[in-house]
Design a protein around this motif. Structure first.
Motif, PDB file in Angstrom:
ATOM      1  N   TYR A  91       0.856  -1.176   0.000  1.00  0.00           N
ATOM      2  CA  TYR A  91       0.000   0.000   0.000  1.00  0.00           C
ATOM      3  C   TYR A  91       0.892   1.224   0.000  1.00  0.00           C
ATOM      4  O   TYR A  91       1.847   1.297   0.766  1.00  0.00           O
ATOM      5  N   GLY A  92       0.616   2.159  -0.870  1.00  0.00           N
ATOM      6  CA  GLY A  92       1.382   3.394  -0.838  1.00  0.00           C
ATOM      7  C   GLY A  92       1.829   3.845  -2.195  1.00  0.00           C
ATOM      8  O   GLY A  92       1.045   4.364  -2.990  1.00  0.00           O
ATOM      9  N   PRO A 102      -5.963   1.104   0.392  1.00  0.00           N
ATOM     10  CA  PRO A 102      -5.516   0.248   1.493  1.00  0.00           C
ATOM     11  C   PRO A 102      -6.184  -1.121   1.424  1.00  0.00           C
ATOM     12  O   PRO A 102      -7.248  -1.280   0.835  1.00  0.00           O
ATOM     13  N   GLY A 121       3.155  -0.159   4.896  1.00  0.00           N
ATOM     14  CA  GLY A 121       3.114   0.941   3.944  1.00  0.00           C
ATOM     15  C   GLY A 121       4.425   1.135   3.230  1.00  0.00           C
ATOM     16  O   GLY A 121       5.496   1.034   3.832  1.00  0.00           O
ATOM     17  N   ASP A 122       4.333   1.414   1.949  1.00  0.00           N
ATOM     18  CA  ASP A 122       5.513   1.587   1.104  1.00  0.00           C
ATOM     19  C   ASP A 122       5.428   2.941   0.412  1.00  0.00           C
ATOM     20  O   ASP A 122       4.416   3.265  -0.215  1.00  0.00           O
ATOM     21  N   ILE A 126       5.041   6.026   1.536  1.00  0.00           N
ATOM     22  CA  ILE A 126       3.810   6.657   2.013  1.00  0.00           C
ATOM     23  C   ILE A 126       3.876   8.177   1.858  1.00  0.00           C
ATOM     24  O   ILE A 126       4.850   8.820   2.266  1.00  0.00           O
ATOM     25  N   HIS A 174      -1.998   8.666   1.825  1.00  0.00           N
ATOM     26  CA  HIS A 174      -2.043   7.292   2.313  1.00  0.00           C
ATOM     27  C   HIS A 174      -2.242   7.187   3.816  1.00  0.00           C
ATOM     28  O   HIS A 174      -2.472   6.090   4.334  1.00  0.00           O
ATOM     29  N   LEU A 175      -2.122   8.290   4.540  1.00  0.00           N
ATOM     30  CA  LEU A 175      -2.119   8.221   5.999  1.00  0.00           C
ATOM     31  C   LEU A 175      -3.406   7.637   6.581  1.00  0.00           C
ATOM     32  O   LEU A 175      -3.336   6.805   7.504  1.00  0.00           O
ATOM     33  N   ILE A 191      -3.244   3.889   6.338  1.00  0.00           N
ATOM     34  CA  ILE A 191      -2.298   3.298   7.286  1.00  0.00           C
ATOM     35  C   ILE A 191      -2.981   3.106   8.635  1.00  0.00           C
ATOM     36  O   ILE A 191      -2.891   2.038   9.265  1.00  0.00           O
ATOM     37  N   ALA A 219       6.655   0.904   8.356  1.00  0.00           N
ATOM     38  CA  ALA A 219       6.233   1.569   7.120  1.00  0.00           C
ATOM     39  C   ALA A 219       7.326   2.498   6.639  1.00  0.00           C
ATOM     40  O   ALA A 219       8.107   3.033   7.435  1.00  0.00           O
ATOM     41  N   TYR A 270       8.457   6.022   5.243  1.00  0.00           N
ATOM     42  CA  TYR A 270       7.938   7.367   5.429  1.00  0.00           C
ATOM     43  C   TYR A 270       8.580   8.332   4.445  1.00  0.00           C
ATOM     44  O   TYR A 270       9.795   8.524   4.465  1.00  0.00           O
TER      45      TYR A 270
END
Length: 689
Positions: free
Chosen positions: A93-94, A100, A124-125, A127, A131-132, A135, A153, A155
């Protein structure tokens, strides 16, 4: 907090969810011991054996979304478990911009929490701000299902209150990364981790790049994104150590399948992983002292105090790692670090298969010691201890490393040697007649093979390191060779001088004169032809066409047209490469048994008695201001390959413009000309007309 986590872990195990990984006071633990993850992002064609072979202890792999996929993933985890490899399922995801994971898929993947080698959830990738919310949604479900399993994740979001809240309250481990290939200074790379820690805190992990970005390929014209000459083995190693210097608590190599295709990197990664695992507890949980005082400004060091001993990570970080082309060794480096014992410790540098003793003395500051490392090659770890048993264990482990790398060092040495050899051969600075630049490198590869044949793994390991060192020295010489010729490289090509793998774009660089060469070469010409040479293929007499007067010899302007072997022809403008070699082949259709003409002007500030130098393939004759000043026929006097300064003759240059006309014959194949004037003060100006 520790007591709460302990009680919670008991409750989770009783419920059937037991994970190897949990976080206690910011330290990742596996089975109650500090754990430093060393892994790679991998997919179906990377086996558990591949991961373990490189000394890694962790696998990062895309998580399953169906019941069938969960079952298959579970089998993969169990195969990893037999090799001591922890697993991090990757909830993609990201960066891909996908939504998500649906809640049912998150609950489905949570079934894997019964596997004892589940380390963390990767939620998360790449992000960014959008995307927050996703997550937070995913983590809420995971914490409901598997409350003790940490989350990780990537960042890269903007530093906002929402991002800080998400990455400090929903993400247990932040995986920050920067890929400085090919042009970011090491100082910026180090500062990056400090900035991220200040924003989102500890613990930090990082990805290390072991493939070539597309922009890198475009920058140096060496291919598309994927396996390529960059990064170098030592660059990946230095990136790993630079991350250690900033207190990073986990290293992840991206991606694993590139390492299959770059054996020179695989061997270096395998050594780095094994060195780090010698001091896993120190690096995963040790009290850090960054920015140790060092006697060499290029050597950076960080100390990790754990239990009764200290480990120092040290690395020789030149400003730009993609220019790391010298010997790569710092001698007699003194590092100053804290030591709380009453007795001076013993200090040993790990240089597998050996431990190298380092001298230790009390520093001027109370409670500090000076550790002097006799020779630090690229990077290394130094143990300070008063426990002789700890030294004995370390010596045994270091001695075992060459045997563990025995399937990697020969392919790694041969691959890097071939890559570096290709660069110098492309430039033409290592050929049948030149000094053997890469001979020592190839001999080191041979020593590696011979040692393996005798099962002398330590000898093979040392020969592999000799190969890498020889390659660095070869590149140092190559880059010095290129830099010495910067002045003759056009401005638009000078960026290629920044990296050995860009040098192939500067055509003729291998034969270019050095800066300060007293001979000034003609680099711009007008050419016309071809005209018949009329050589019968057997006669040793000068061919008729060599003496026959064709249109270009009769004077006239640049708009003049001629009857040539290829039809109607005119003068055309051409430029040489940086070697000043004028190659006629691209400009004419018929290139055998013909002659052509090249003309230029030399503007002199006064009357000058000058010396002209010429090299040609095949024969040539030259006129200056209409006077025949040189003639050499290859048929009558023997053939040759063109090289600078094959013939030298005097000419009289008048003040102002002097017209130069050259006639060059070609019997077949190569057809070339060099022409230069001895002009150390650069008083002459060359023009095409």
């Amino acid at each position: 907090m520790r007591r709460f986590l302990g009680i919670l872990s008991i409750l989770v195990v009783a419920a059937g969810y037991a994970s190897a990984g949990n976080i206690d006071d910011g330290v990742l633990l596996v089975d109650g011991k500090p754990f430093f993850p060393l892994g790679s992002w991998n997919s179906s064609y990377t086996s558990p054996e591949d991961i373990a072979r490189l000394g890694m202890n962790t696998s990062f792999r895309g998580g399953p979304t169906t019941d069938e996929a969960v079952a298959a993933f579970r089998e993969f985890m169990r195969a990893c478990g037999k090799l001591g490899v922890q697993v991090v399922p990757y909830l993609s995801y990201g960066g891909a911009g996908v939504a998500p994971w649906p809640p049912e898929n998150v609950r489905r993947i949570a079934q894997l929490a019964t596997e004892p080698n589940l380390l963390t959830w990767y939620v998360g990738d790449d992000i960014v701000m959008d995307h927050l919310p996703g997550i937070r949604q995913t983590v809420n479900i995971l914490r409901e299902q598997t409350p003790t399993i940490p989350t990780v994740a990537d960042y890269i979001a903007t530093e906002t209150p929402e991002a800080k809240t998400t990455f400090t309250q929903y993400v247990d481990i932040r995986c920050q990364y920067a890929y400085p290939v090919p042009d970011e200074p090491f100082t910026d790379y180090l500062a990056f981790f400090d900035e991220q820690r200040e924003f989102v805190g500890d613990p930090l992990w990082t990805w290390l790049q072991n493939f070539m970005w597309g922009r890198t390929g475009r920058m140096f014209n060496i291919g598309a994104e994927g396996p390529g000459p960059l990064p170098e083995p030592e660059q990946v190693r230095l990136l790993a150590y630079a991350a250690l210097l900033r207190g990073v608590r986990g290293l992840l190599f991206f991606p694993h399948h590139e390492l299959h295709r770059q054996p020179e990197l695989a061997a270096s990664v395998a050594l780095t992983c094994r060195e780090i695992r010698l001091f896993e507890s120190h690096l995963a949980a040790g009290e850090m002292s960054m920015n140790l005082e060092t006697s060499n400004s290029d050597v950076h060091a960080t100390a990790f105090r754990y239990g009764g001993s200290t480990v120092i990570a040290a690395a020789l970080l030149k400003p730009f790692y993609h220019r790391y082309v010298d010997e790569g060794i710092a001698h007699d480096v003194t590092l100053t670090c804290r030591w709380e014992g009453e007795r001076l410790p013993e200090a040993m540098l790990v240089a597998a298969p050996d431990l190298v003793p380092c001298s230790v003395a009390w520093a001027q500051t109370r409670g500090m010691v000076d550790v002097t490392v006799p020779s630090l090659e690229l990077a290394g770890l130094i143990l300070l201890t008063n426990d002789r048993g700890e030294v004995r264990r370390l010596r045994k482990q270091a001695k075992a490393i060459p045997g563990q790398l025995r399937t990697l060092v020969l392919t790694g040495a041969a691959s890097q040697a071939r890559k570096v050899s290709g660069v110098v051969w492309q430039l033409g600075i290592d050929n049948l007649y030149a000094p053997p630049v890469v001979m020592e490198t190839m001999r080191a590869v041979e020593r590696c093979a011979d040692a393996l044949d005798k099962r002398d793994y330590a000898g093979a390991f040392r020969a592999w390191r000799d190969t890498l060192r020889s390659c660095r020295i070869t590149f140092e010489n190559t880059m010095a060779f290129a830099e010495a010729r910067r002045d003759v490289v056009p401005k638009n090509l000078q960026p290629f001088l920044a990296n050995p793998y860009g040098l192939h774009n500067v055509k003729g660089l291998g034969n270019a004169p050095e800066a300060g060469d007293p001979w000034q070469f003609v680099r711009s010409w007008m050419v016309a032809g071809p005209f018949p040479l009329e050589w019968d293929g057997e006669s040793t007499a000068t061919p008729p066409g060599f003496d026959r007067v064709y249109g270009p010899e009769k004077g006239g302007g640049l708009n003049q047209a001629f009857d040539t072997v290829d039809g109607r022809g005119v003068w055309r403008y051409v430029e040489t490469d940086v070697s000043a070699l004028l190659d006629f082949l691209p400009y004419f259709g018929t290139t055998e048994n013909v002659v052509c003409y090249a003309r230029c002007s030399i503007i002199a500030p006064r009357n000058v008695e000058a010396r002209v130098s010429l090299g040609s393939n095949d024969g040539a004759r030259v006129w200056v201001n209409g006077e025949d000043v040189f003639a050499w026929s290859s048929v009558a006097q023997g053939g040759r390959a063109a090289a600078p300064h094959q013939d030298e003759f005097p000419v009289q240059l008048n003040k102002g413009r002097n017209r130069v006309l050259a006639k060059v014959e070609n019997l077949g194949r190569s057809w070339q000309l060099y022409l230069s004037v001895h002009d150390p003060d650069r008083e002459l100006v060359f023009e095409v007309e």
